[in-house]
Design a protein around this motif. Structure first.
Motif, PDB file in Angstrom:
ATOM      1  N   LYS A 162      28.675  38.606 -53.859  1.00  0.00           N
ATOM      2  CA  LYS A 162      29.845  38.264 -53.407  1.00  0.00           C
ATOM      3  C   LYS A 162      31.061  38.537 -54.487  1.00  0.00           C
ATOM      4  CE  LYS A 162      32.230  34.453 -51.018  1.00  0.00           C
ATOM      5  NZ  LYS A 162      32.120  32.945 -50.605  1.00  0.00           N
ATOM      6  N   SER A 163      30.841  38.218 -55.556  1.00  0.00           N
ATOM      7  CA  SER A 163      31.774  38.354 -56.724  1.00  0.00           C
ATOM      8  C   SER A 163      32.242  39.726 -56.884  1.00  0.00           C
ATOM      9  CB  SER A 163      31.370  37.901 -58.025  1.00  0.00           C
ATOM     10  OG  SER A 163      30.402  38.796 -58.555  1.00  0.00           O
ATOM     11  N   ALA A 164      31.436  40.869 -56.721  1.00  0.00           N
ATOM     12  CA  ALA A 164      31.547  42.177 -56.810  1.00  0.00           C
ATOM     13  C   ALA A 164      32.259  42.515 -55.482  1.00  0.00           C
ATOM     14  CB  ALA A 164      30.414  42.896 -56.813  1.00  0.00           C
ATOM     15  N   PHE A 165      31.965  42.076 -54.197  1.00  0.00           N
ATOM     16  CA  PHE A 165      32.710  42.464 -53.001  1.00  0.00           C
ATOM     17  C   PHE A 165      34.283  41.946 -53.178  1.00  0.00           C
ATOM     18  CE2 PHE A 165      34.389  40.078 -49.356  1.00  0.00           C
ATOM     19  CZ  PHE A 165      34.514  40.961 -48.680  1.00  0.00           C
ATOM     20  N   LEU A 166      34.463  40.787 -53.550  1.00  0.00           N
ATOM     21  CA  LEU A 166      35.706  40.198 -53.811  1.00  0.00           C
ATOM     22  C   LEU A 166      36.536  41.014 -54.929  1.00  0.00           C
ATOM     23  CD1 LEU A 166      34.957  36.452 -53.425  1.00  0.00           C
ATOM     24  CD2 LEU A 166      36.087  37.894 -51.711  1.00  0.00           C
ATOM     25  N   GLY A 167      35.971  41.280 -55.884  1.00  0.00           N
ATOM     26  CA  GLY A 167      36.621  41.925 -57.062  1.00  0.00           C
ATOM     27  C   GLY A 167      36.952  43.297 -56.731  1.00  0.00           C
ATOM     28  N   LEU A 168      36.253  44.056 -55.801  1.00  0.00           N
ATOM     29  CA  LEU A 168      36.204  45.322 -55.049  1.00  0.00           C
ATOM     30  C   LEU A 168      37.559  45.223 -54.168  1.00  0.00           C
ATOM     31  CD1 LEU A 168      33.011  47.085 -54.699  1.00  0.00           C
ATOM     32  CD2 LEU A 168      34.912  48.030 -56.009  1.00  0.00           C
ATOM     33  N   LYS A 169      37.562  44.395 -53.403  1.00  0.00           N
ATOM     34  CA  LYS A 169      38.507  43.837 -52.450  1.00  0.00           C
ATOM     35  C   LYS A 169      39.868  43.800 -53.070  1.00  0.00           C
ATOM     36  CE  LYS A 169      39.903  41.002 -48.691  1.00  0.00           C
ATOM     37  NZ  LYS A 169      39.328  39.743 -47.713  1.00  0.00           N
ATOM     38  N   THR A 187      28.855  46.148 -62.963  1.00  0.00           N
ATOM     39  CA  THR A 187      27.610  45.857 -63.695  1.00  0.00           C
ATOM     40  C   THR A 187      26.532  45.613 -62.690  1.00  0.00           C
ATOM     41  OG1 THR A 187      28.966  45.036 -65.778  1.00  0.00           O
ATOM     42  CG2 THR A 187      26.346  44.707 -65.732  1.00  0.00           C
ATOM     43  N   SER A 188      25.626  46.675 -62.666  1.00  0.00           N
ATOM     44  CA  SER A 188      24.260  46.509 -62.022  1.00  0.00           C
ATOM     45  C   SER A 188      23.286  46.393 -63.004  1.00  0.00           C
ATOM     46  CB  SER A 188      24.230  47.629 -60.986  1.00  0.00           C
ATOM     47  OG  SER A 188      22.920  47.574 -60.174  1.00  0.00           O
ATOM     48  N   SER A 189      22.103  47.198 -62.700  1.00  0.00           N
ATOM     49  CA  SER A 189      20.829  47.066 -63.935  1.00  0.00           C
ATOM     50  C   SER A 189      19.925  48.021 -63.318  1.00  0.00           C
ATOM     51  CB  SER A 189      20.375  45.591 -63.462  1.00  0.00           C
ATOM     52  OG  SER A 189      18.917  45.552 -64.057  1.00  0.00           O
ATOM     53  N   ILE A 190      18.812  48.432 -64.402  1.00  0.00           N
ATOM     54  CA  ILE A 190      17.863  49.408 -63.841  1.00  0.00           C
ATOM     55  C   ILE A 190      16.991  48.629 -62.656  1.00  0.00           C
ATOM     56  CG2 ILE A 190      17.729  50.612 -66.012  1.00  0.00           C
ATOM     57  CD1 ILE A 190      15.081  48.801 -66.667  1.00  0.00           C
ATOM     58  N   ALA A 191      17.135  47.190 -62.713  1.00  0.00           N
ATOM     59  CA  ALA A 191      16.606  46.764 -61.436  1.00  0.00           C
ATOM     60  C   ALA A 191      17.291  47.015 -60.042  1.00  0.00           C
ATOM     61  CB  ALA A 191      16.513  44.916 -61.478  1.00  0.00           C
ATOM     62  N   GLY A 192      18.488  47.525 -60.295  1.00  0.00           N
ATOM     63  CA  GLY A 192      18.970  48.256 -58.873  1.00  0.00           C
ATOM     64  C   GLY A 192      18.977  49.553 -58.809  1.00  0.00           C
ATOM     65  N   LEU A 193      17.781  50.139 -59.309  1.00  0.00           N
ATOM     66  CA  LEU A 193      17.421  51.657 -59.264  1.00  0.00           C
ATOM     67  C   LEU A 193      15.819  51.667 -59.058  1.00  0.00           C
ATOM     68  CD1 LEU A 193      19.439  53.284 -61.925  1.00  0.00           C
ATOM     69  CD2 LEU A 193      19.783  53.330 -59.827  1.00  0.00           C
ATOM     70  N   GLY A 211      25.523  49.964 -53.137  1.00  0.00           N
ATOM     71  CA  GLY A 211      26.227  50.252 -51.457  1.00  0.00           C
ATOM     72  C   GLY A 211      27.699  49.810 -51.545  1.00  0.00           C
ATOM     73  N   LEU A 212      27.948  49.021 -52.233  1.00  0.00           N
ATOM     74  CA  LEU A 212      29.265  48.514 -52.141  1.00  0.00           C
ATOM     75  C   LEU A 212      30.090  49.671 -52.987  1.00  0.00           C
ATOM     76  CD1 LEU A 212      29.322  44.487 -53.037  1.00  0.00           C
ATOM     77  CD2 LEU A 212      30.307  45.633 -51.205  1.00  0.00           C
ATOM     78  N   ALA A 213      29.603  50.132 -54.191  1.00  0.00           N
ATOM     79  CA  ALA A 213      30.303  50.869 -55.023  1.00  0.00           C
ATOM     80  C   ALA A 213      30.480  52.138 -54.396  1.00  0.00           C
ATOM     81  CB  ALA A 213      29.782  51.101 -56.362  1.00  0.00           C
ATOM     82  N   THR A 214      29.615  52.923 -53.756  1.00  0.00           N
ATOM     83  CA  THR A 214      29.563  54.161 -53.376  1.00  0.00           C
ATOM     84  C   THR A 214      30.522  54.156 -52.028  1.00  0.00           C
ATOM     85  OG1 THR A 214      27.619  53.633 -51.766  1.00  0.00           O
ATOM     86  CG2 THR A 214      27.517  54.944 -53.750  1.00  0.00           C
ATOM     87  N   PRO A 222      41.330  58.071 -52.125  1.00  0.00           N
ATOM     88  CA  PRO A 222      42.591  58.748 -51.888  1.00  0.00           C
ATOM     89  C   PRO A 222      43.781  57.900 -52.521  1.00  0.00           C
ATOM     90  CG  PRO A 222      41.366  58.542 -49.837  1.00  0.00           C
ATOM     91  CD  PRO A 222      40.663  57.997 -50.982  1.00  0.00           C
ATOM     92  N   SER A 223      43.515  56.739 -53.077  1.00  0.00           N
ATOM     93  CA  SER A 223      44.496  56.084 -54.127  1.00  0.00           C
ATOM     94  C   SER A 223      44.177  56.186 -55.481  1.00  0.00           C
ATOM     95  CB  SER A 223      44.273  54.241 -53.665  1.00  0.00           C
ATOM     96  OG  SER A 223      44.709  53.927 -52.334  1.00  0.00           O
ATOM     97  N   GLY A 224      43.556  57.222 -55.855  1.00  0.00           N
ATOM     98  CA  GLY A 224      43.400  57.504 -57.046  1.00  0.00           C
ATOM     99  C   GLY A 224      42.420  56.474 -57.820  1.00  0.00           C
ATOM    100  N   ILE A 225      41.679  55.806 -56.997  1.00  0.00           N
ATOM    101  CA  ILE A 225      40.931  54.800 -57.605  1.00  0.00           C
ATOM    102  C   ILE A 225      39.635  55.156 -57.896  1.00  0.00           C
ATOM    103  CG2 ILE A 225      40.029  52.129 -57.426  1.00  0.00           C
ATOM    104  CD1 ILE A 225      42.879  51.694 -55.720  1.00  0.00           C
ATOM    105  N   ARG A 226      38.803  54.940 -58.791  1.00  0.00           N
ATOM    106  CA  ARG A 226      37.410  55.585 -59.162  1.00  0.00           C
ATOM    107  C   ARG A 226      36.557  54.137 -58.961  1.00  0.00           C
ATOM    108  NH1 ARG A 226      36.469  57.265 -63.733  1.00  0.00           N
ATOM    109  NH2 ARG A 226      38.411  56.820 -64.894  1.00  0.00           N
ATOM    110  N   VAL A 227      35.349  54.128 -58.573  1.00  0.00           N
ATOM    111  CA  VAL A 227      34.347  53.161 -58.557  1.00  0.00           C
ATOM    112  C   VAL A 227      33.080  53.810 -58.916  1.00  0.00           C
ATOM    113  CG1 VAL A 227      33.457  51.306 -57.312  1.00  0.00           C
ATOM    114  CG2 VAL A 227      35.660  52.092 -56.840  1.00  0.00           C
ATOM    115  N   ASN A 228      32.259  53.125 -59.858  1.00  0.00           N
ATOM    116  CA  ASN A 228      31.072  53.488 -60.464  1.00  0.00           C
ATOM    117  C   ASN A 228      30.192  52.175 -60.539  1.00  0.00           C
ATOM    118  OD1 ASN A 228      31.148  56.758 -60.770  1.00  0.00           O
ATOM    119  ND2 ASN A 228      33.131  55.874 -61.759  1.00  0.00           N
ATOM    120  N   THR A 229      29.070  52.446 -60.711  1.00  0.00           N
ATOM    121  CA  THR A 229      28.063  51.289 -61.436  1.00  0.00           C
ATOM    122  C   THR A 229      27.367  51.582 -62.474  1.00  0.00           C
ATOM    123  OG1 THR A 229      26.186  52.191 -59.697  1.00  0.00           O
ATOM    124  CG2 THR A 229      27.815  50.139 -58.993  1.00  0.00           C
ATOM    125  N   ILE A 230      27.148  50.793 -63.315  1.00  0.00           N
ATOM    126  CA  ILE A 230      26.435  51.156 -64.765  1.00  0.00           C
ATOM    127  C   ILE A 230      25.306  50.170 -64.619  1.00  0.00           C
ATOM    128  CG2 ILE A 230      28.443  51.588 -66.189  1.00  0.00           C
ATOM    129  CD1 ILE A 230      28.405  48.702 -67.125  1.00  0.00           C
TER     130      ILE A 230
END
Length: 296
Positions: A162-169, A187-193, A211-214, A222-230
Motif C-alpha cells: 500500500k505504501s508503494a501504491f500511494l507513493g507511486l500515485k 525497494t523490493s528484494s530478491i524475495a520478489g524474484l 507489477g506496480l512498477a512495470t 509519457p510524462s518523462g517519469i521512470r519507474v524501476n525496482t531494486i
C-alpha cells in the motif's frame, strides 16, 4: 608542423586520431560524450525517501546529499528521524545548516493523507521533486505458510504494497504536475524474484511491487517519469548476523558468488545511479543487488 597540429590533422596517424575513412557519425551519432561530467552529479536535485529512518533510507540519503541533492525523509518514527539527522550532518561538507538540505516528516507512508502532506511539504520547501525512493517496509519472523496469520498478512501487505501504491500515485502526480519528469525507485528484494520459504507473505508483497512498477512505468513514461525496482539480498551487519547461526551464515555465503552479503552502500550507489541522467533510458526494469545470488 608541430605535434599539436599533427594530432589535429584528419587522417594523420597519432595519439587520439583515427584514419580518415572512419565514419565519425557512426562513432558518435549524438555528441553526448561532449557533456561535462559533474562531480556532484545530483546537484540541485530533490529526493523523497519513505522509510527514511531505516538503514537503507539513511545510507541512501547520505549518498544523495554527498552527490549534491536535497532530501526529504519520511518515517513513522520520530526517534528514527532524529537519529538520522545526527548521522546525516556528516554528509554535508559545505558548512550549510542541515535543515536547509534535509526535511524530515513524521508520517505513515501507508496512509494517503500522510503521503500527500509529506509531498506537499517537500515541494513547498524545495520547489521541485526529481527522485523518489519508496522504501517503507516491514517483515516478520520466518514461519511456514500454514502457520502465518491473517493479521500478519494484513500488516505486511498493508505497509509494503500500500505504501508503494500511494507513493507511486502521489509522487507520480506531483512529478507530472511539475513537468520535469523524474525517477521513482521501489525497494523490493530478491524475495520478489524467487520464492522465500518461511516468508510467503513478505515474498508476495515484494513480487507485487514489480507489477506496480512495470504498470506505472508504462503509464508515467509519457510524462518523462521512470519507474524501476531494486532487489537487494539480505543486508550484512550485526542485526542480520544475529538472526542466523554461524553455520547458517556460512551456508548462505556459499550461494553468493561474490562471497559476501550486501551492505547498505551497495544499495545507495544503485539508487544514486537511477536518480541520475546516466540511467535516463532505464524504466520498467529490475536491478538485482545480490552479489550474483540469483542468476537467470
Amino acid at each position: 608542423m608541430n605535434r599539436l597540429d599533427t594530432l589535429n590533422t584528419p587522417g594523420t596517424p597519432g595519439i587520439g586520431v583515427e584514419p580518415l575513412n572512419t565514419p565519425r557519425l557512426a562513432r558518435n551519432p549524438t555528441g553526448y560524450f561532449r557533456v561535462p561530467l559533474a562531480t556532484h552529479r545530483l546537484a540541485n536535485k530533490v529526493a523523497f525517501i519513505t522509510g527514511g529512518g531505516g538503514k537503507i533510507g539513511v545510507e541512501t540519503a547520505a549518498r544523495l546529499i554527498r552527490e549534491g541533492a536535497n532530501v526529504t525523509l519520511m518515517d513513522i518514527s520520530f526517534e528514527a528521524l532524529e537519529e538520522a539527522l545526527v548521522t546525516l550532518k556528516d554528509a554535508i561538507y559545505t558548512g550549510e545548516i542541515s535543515t536547509s538540505r534535509i526535511l524530515t516528516v513524521v508520517g505513515d507512508a501507508s496512509k494517503e493523507e500522510d503521503m500527500v502532506s509529506a509531498l506537499e511539504r517537500t515541494v513547498k520547501m524545495f520547489k521541485k521533486l526529481d527522485i523518489a525512493l519508496l522504501n517503507a517496509g516491514v517483515s516478520y519472523a520466518a514461519k511456514p505458510l500454514l502457520k502465518t496469520s491473517e493479521e500478519e498478512y494484513d500488516r505486511v501487505m498493508g505497509v509494503n504494497v500500500k505504501s508503494a501504491f500511494l507513493g507511486l500515485k502521489h509522487v507520480g502526480k506531483t512529478m507530472a504536475a511539475l513537468g520535469n519528469g523524474g525517477s521513482i525507485i521501489l525497494t523490493s528484494s530478491i524475495a520478489g524474484l524467487r520464492g522465500a520459504p518461511g516468508l510467503s507473505v513478505y515474498s508476495a508483497s515484494k513480487f507485487a511491487l514489480r507489477g506496480l512498477a512495470t504498470t506505472a512505468a508504462t503509464e508515467l513514461g509519457p510524462s518523462g517519469i521512470r519507474v524501476n525496482t531494486i532487489h537487494p539480498s539480505g543486508l550484512g551487519g550485526p542485526s542480520f548476523q544475529q538472526s542466523w547461526t554461524e553455520e547458517q551464515l556460512e551456508e548462505m555465503k556459499k550461494g553468493m558468488p561474490l562471497g559476501r552479503f550486501a551492505e547498505t552502500h551497495d544499495v545507495s550507489s544503485v539508487v544514486a545511479f537511477l536518480g541520475h541522467e546516466d540511467s535516463k533510458f532505464i524504466t520498467g526494469s529490475f536491478l538485482k543487488i545480490d552479489g550474483g545470488a540469483i542468476t537467470f
